[in-house]
Write a protein that holds these residues in place. Sequence first.
Motif, short mmCIF file in Angstrom:
data_model
loop_
_atom_site.label_atom_id
_atom_site.label_comp_id
_atom_site.label_asym_id
_atom_site.label_seq_id
_atom_site.Cartn_x
_atom_site.Cartn_y
_atom_site.Cartn_z
N SER A 1 -57.49 -36.24 27.77
CA SER A 1 -55.95 -35.90 28.09
C SER A 1 -55.50 -35.13 26.82
O SER A 1 -54.65 -34.40 26.92
N ALA A 2 -55.91 -35.45 25.58
CA ALA A 2 -55.55 -35.07 24.36
C ALA A 2 -55.81 -33.47 24.27
O ALA A 2 -55.12 -32.65 23.85
N GLY A 3 -56.99 -33.24 24.68
CA GLY A 3 -57.56 -31.85 24.62
C GLY A 3 -56.79 -30.88 25.41
O GLY A 3 -56.52 -29.81 25.14
N LEU A 4 -56.73 -31.47 26.69
CA LEU A 4 -55.92 -30.45 27.63
C LEU A 4 -54.59 -30.16 27.37
O LEU A 4 -54.31 -29.14 27.33
N VAL A 5 -53.78 -31.08 26.78
CA VAL A 5 -52.27 -30.79 26.38
C VAL A 5 -52.41 -29.86 25.27
O VAL A 5 -51.27 -29.16 25.17
N LEU A 6 -53.40 -29.63 24.51
CA LEU A 6 -53.43 -28.78 23.45
C LEU A 6 -54.04 -27.57 23.73
O LEU A 6 -54.29 -26.56 22.57
N VAL A 7 -54.59 -27.18 24.88
CA VAL A 7 -55.34 -26.06 25.23
C VAL A 7 -54.54 -24.79 24.86
O VAL A 7 -55.06 -23.92 24.42
N PRO A 8 -53.19 -24.57 25.36
CA PRO A 8 -52.59 -23.59 25.07
C PRO A 8 -52.43 -23.07 23.45
O PRO A 8 -52.35 -22.10 23.15
N LEU A 9 -52.48 -24.27 22.72
CA LEU A 9 -52.30 -23.94 21.40
C LEU A 9 -53.97 -23.71 20.69
O LEU A 9 -53.92 -22.64 19.61
N SER A 10 -54.87 -24.22 21.24
CA SER A 10 -56.17 -23.97 20.79
C SER A 10 -56.69 -22.56 21.25
O SER A 10 -57.28 -21.62 20.34
#
Length: 312
Positions: free
Chosen positions: A50-59
Motif C-alpha cells: 500500500s505504501a509503495g503503490l501510493v508513491l509510485v508516481p513519485l518514484s
Amino acid sequence: MNQDIRKEGALKSWLFLVLLALIWGSSFILIKRGLLVFSPGEVGAYRIVSAGLVLVPLSVSKLKNLNRRQVGNLIIVGFVGSFIPAFLFAKAQTQLSSSLTGVLNALTPLCVVMVGAVFFKSRITRRNAFGLLIAFIGVGILITVREGGGLGTFAQINAYAFLVLLATLCYGINLNIIKYWFVALKPVEITAISLLMVLPLASLYLFLFTDFSFKLVHVEGGYLAAGYITILGVVGTAIALILFNILVKIATPVFASSVTYLIPIVAVLWGVWDGEVLLMGHYIGISVVIFGVWIGNRNARARITNSNIENK
C-alpha cells in the motif's frame, strides 16, 4: 513583521510535529487491528504494498536518473528501512502490546548513533553512551515485567521485544546509509524509490504465498482490517514521510527528530484506550527508556535554532 513570521513558523512547526506524533504513534494500534484477521506476514507485506503503490508516481519518474550503484544501495535501503521492519513489528505485536512496542520504537535515534559509531566512524559522545545505557536498562525492565507486577528472571524474558529492537537497529542502519551513501537524492525520493524496489517482492509474497485475498473476502472483518493496514501504509508511511520532510524544511532536522519523544506517549494512550493493561513495572520501564533517549540526544536538542526561517 519578522517577529510575526517567526511566530507563524514556530506554530506551523509545532502543528506538524504533533500531527506526525499522532500518525506514527497510531501505527502500532493499526498493526494490532490488522492482526485480528491477517497473519504478521500478511500485515507486513500489505503495508509495503500500500505504501509503495501510493508513491509510485513519485518514484518511477526518478528511476531513469539513477546509476547501477544507486539502484543497489536503494534496494538495501528498501529492505532495512521498510521491508524487514514491517514484518518484525507485525510479528512482535503478536506477543507484545501496541503501547510497549511504541515505547521500544523510541530507541531508534540511539540505534542511529550506535550504528554510526560502529560502522560509519561517526563520533559517539559520553552523553550518547550514557543515554544508551539508561535506555537499555529501561528495555530490560519492560521485557522482564511479570503479570503480578514484579520482575522476572532471564528465562521469563519476552523474547518478542528483541524483534522490535532488531527493527530499530534496521532503522539505524538505514538512516546512516542515507546519510553517508546518498547526497543527490532527497529523502522523500529515497524512500519512494526504495519502496518501489521491494514492492514486487512484497506483492508476490502477499498474493501468491499467503491467504490474504481469501481472508479479505471471506473472513468477517477482512475489509475493515485491510483498511487499517491501508491507513498504516498510505498515511503512516507515505503521507507522514512528506509531512516529516516539510517539517525538516520549515524547522530543523533536530527539532523534527524530537517527534521521537511524543510517539510513545500517543502509542501508550491508544493502548490504554484499547484496554491494554500496563503494570507499575511497565510505567517505570517506559519512563527510563524515554529518559535515556532524552539524555542521549540532549546535546543535539540544545542546538535547535530558527535559522531556516530566514530562508522562507
